[in-house]
Write a protein that holds these residues in place. Structure first.
Motif, PDB file in Angstrom:
ATOM      1  N   ALA A 186      52.877  43.779  39.263  1.00  0.00           N
ATOM      2  CA  ALA A 186      52.676  42.271  39.650  1.00  0.00           C
ATOM      3  C   ALA A 186      53.783  41.559  39.024  1.00  0.00           C
ATOM      4  CB  ALA A 186      51.543  41.823  38.538  1.00  0.00           C
ATOM      5  N   LEU A 187      54.288  40.849  39.914  1.00  0.00           N
ATOM      6  CA  LEU A 187      55.560  39.891  39.841  1.00  0.00           C
ATOM      7  C   LEU A 187      54.988  38.635  39.331  1.00  0.00           C
ATOM      8  CD1 LEU A 187      57.769  40.875  42.575  1.00  0.00           C
ATOM      9  CD2 LEU A 187      57.926  41.569  40.654  1.00  0.00           C
ATOM     10  N   VAL A 208      47.563  49.662  27.967  1.00  0.00           N
ATOM     11  CA  VAL A 208      46.498  48.455  28.410  1.00  0.00           C
ATOM     12  C   VAL A 208      47.326  47.252  28.198  1.00  0.00           C
ATOM     13  CG1 VAL A 208      44.415  47.502  27.751  1.00  0.00           C
ATOM     14  CG2 VAL A 208      44.801  50.043  27.656  1.00  0.00           C
ATOM     15  N   THR A 209      47.739  47.008  26.770  1.00  0.00           N
ATOM     16  CA  THR A 209      48.596  45.648  26.442  1.00  0.00           C
ATOM     17  C   THR A 209      49.725  46.178  25.480  1.00  0.00           C
ATOM     18  OG1 THR A 209      46.529  44.421  26.608  1.00  0.00           O
ATOM     19  CG2 THR A 209      48.364  43.282  25.415  1.00  0.00           C
ATOM     20  N   GLY A 251      45.693  46.154  30.948  1.00  0.00           N
ATOM     21  CA  GLY A 251      45.701  47.073  32.030  1.00  0.00           C
ATOM     22  C   GLY A 251      46.431  46.762  33.210  1.00  0.00           C
ATOM     23  N   LEU A 252      47.217  45.749  33.441  1.00  0.00           N
ATOM     24  CA  LEU A 252      48.003  45.197  34.485  1.00  0.00           C
ATOM     25  C   LEU A 252      49.438  45.448  33.996  1.00  0.00           C
ATOM     26  CD1 LEU A 252      48.004  44.129  37.539  1.00  0.00           C
ATOM     27  CD2 LEU A 252      47.977  41.879  36.313  1.00  0.00           C
ATOM     28  N   MET A 288      47.274  43.087  39.722  1.00  0.00           N
ATOM     29  CA  MET A 288      46.599  42.588  40.933  1.00  0.00           C
ATOM     30  C   MET A 288      45.710  41.740  40.543  1.00  0.00           C
ATOM     31  SD  MET A 288      46.243  44.746  44.554  1.00  0.00           S
ATOM     32  CE  MET A 288      48.046  45.223  44.063  1.00  0.00           C
ATOM     33  N   HIS A 289      45.306  40.492  41.462  1.00  0.00           N
ATOM     34  CA  HIS A 289      44.163  39.588  41.081  1.00  0.00           C
ATOM     35  C   HIS A 289      43.053  40.218  41.450  1.00  0.00           C
ATOM     36  CE1 HIS A 289      47.125  36.357  40.475  1.00  0.00           C
ATOM     37  NE2 HIS A 289      47.629  36.496  41.563  1.00  0.00           N
ATOM     38  N   LYS A 290      41.835  40.005  40.658  1.00  0.00           N
ATOM     39  CA  LYS A 290      40.702  40.564  40.893  1.00  0.00           C
ATOM     40  C   LYS A 290      40.056  40.099  41.972  1.00  0.00           C
ATOM     41  CE  LYS A 290      39.167  40.982  36.246  1.00  0.00           C
ATOM     42  NZ  LYS A 290      38.505  40.269  34.852  1.00  0.00           N
ATOM     43  N   ILE A 291      40.677  38.943  42.609  1.00  0.00           N
ATOM     44  CA  ILE A 291      40.054  38.220  43.882  1.00  0.00           C
ATOM     45  C   ILE A 291      40.739  39.077  45.137  1.00  0.00           C
ATOM     46  CG2 ILE A 291      40.384  36.348  45.470  1.00  0.00           C
ATOM     47  CD1 ILE A 291      40.255  34.586  42.696  1.00  0.00           C
ATOM     48  N   THR A 292      41.922  39.613  44.670  1.00  0.00           N
ATOM     49  CA  THR A 292      42.844  40.419  45.883  1.00  0.00           C
ATOM     50  C   THR A 292      41.996  41.709  45.988  1.00  0.00           C
ATOM     51  OG1 THR A 292      44.682  39.399  45.146  1.00  0.00           O
ATOM     52  CG2 THR A 292      44.914  41.367  46.242  1.00  0.00           C
TER      53      THR A 292
END
Length: 152
Positions: A118-119, A49-50, A62-63, A1-5
């Motif tokens: 996240a897509l 994490v990755t 982490g995403l 998810m975007h940090k801005i979101t």
């Protein structure tokens, strides 16, 4: 998810996954592609994490990201031996492709799926890594549903 979101959702008092997903989808069309580079390996048990889960899912910082333009054979619950083998080949090939250098993560359509992943379409120099997997016979272009990888 975007940090801005997350910041926008927090400012609006949104806390549920569904509300965050709506906020992410609202921002998706305006968001430029993110450029990333990391060292990927196969995911191991424990915190992720990755790493690469399978041929169309990976974790980046982490995403959890689901590659939006393809579907690959299952590795965790394959329906047959052929699917398991092809799924492992797709998984290892995705590790190679992600480790080959910087790539872009592009939102095309929805920003998240019903599982909260996240897509993203993953590209390098304008070419989809999913399309590379598809051209190599390790994936199919996403058509809104999964297909069978087992022979009838």
């Amino acid at each position: 998810m975007h940090k801005i979101t997350v910041l926008l959702a927090t400012a609006l008092g949104l806390t549920s996954l569904a509300a965050l997903s709506l906020a992410d989808n609202a921002l998706a069309s305006a968001a430029p592609p993110d450029t990333a580079q990391a060292r990927f390996e196969l995911c191991a048990p424990g915190p992720r994490v990755t790493c690469v889960v399978d041929g169309d899912t990976f974790w980046l910082n982490g995403l959890k990201i689901r590659i939006a333009d393809i579907n690959t054979p299952e590795t965790s619950q394959p329906a047959c031996v052929a699917e398991a083998r092809l799924g492992m080949r797709a998984t290892h090939r995705l590790v190679e492709l992600l480790n080959a250098g910087p790539f872009e993560l592009e939102v095309q359509g929805r920003g998240t799926d019903r599982y909260g992943r996240a897509l993203r379409v993953v590209t390098r120099n304008g070419r989809s890594l999913g399309a590379i997997l598809e051209a190599e016979g390790l994936a199919e272009l996403w058509k809104g549903r999964r297909s069978s990888w087992c022979e009838a």
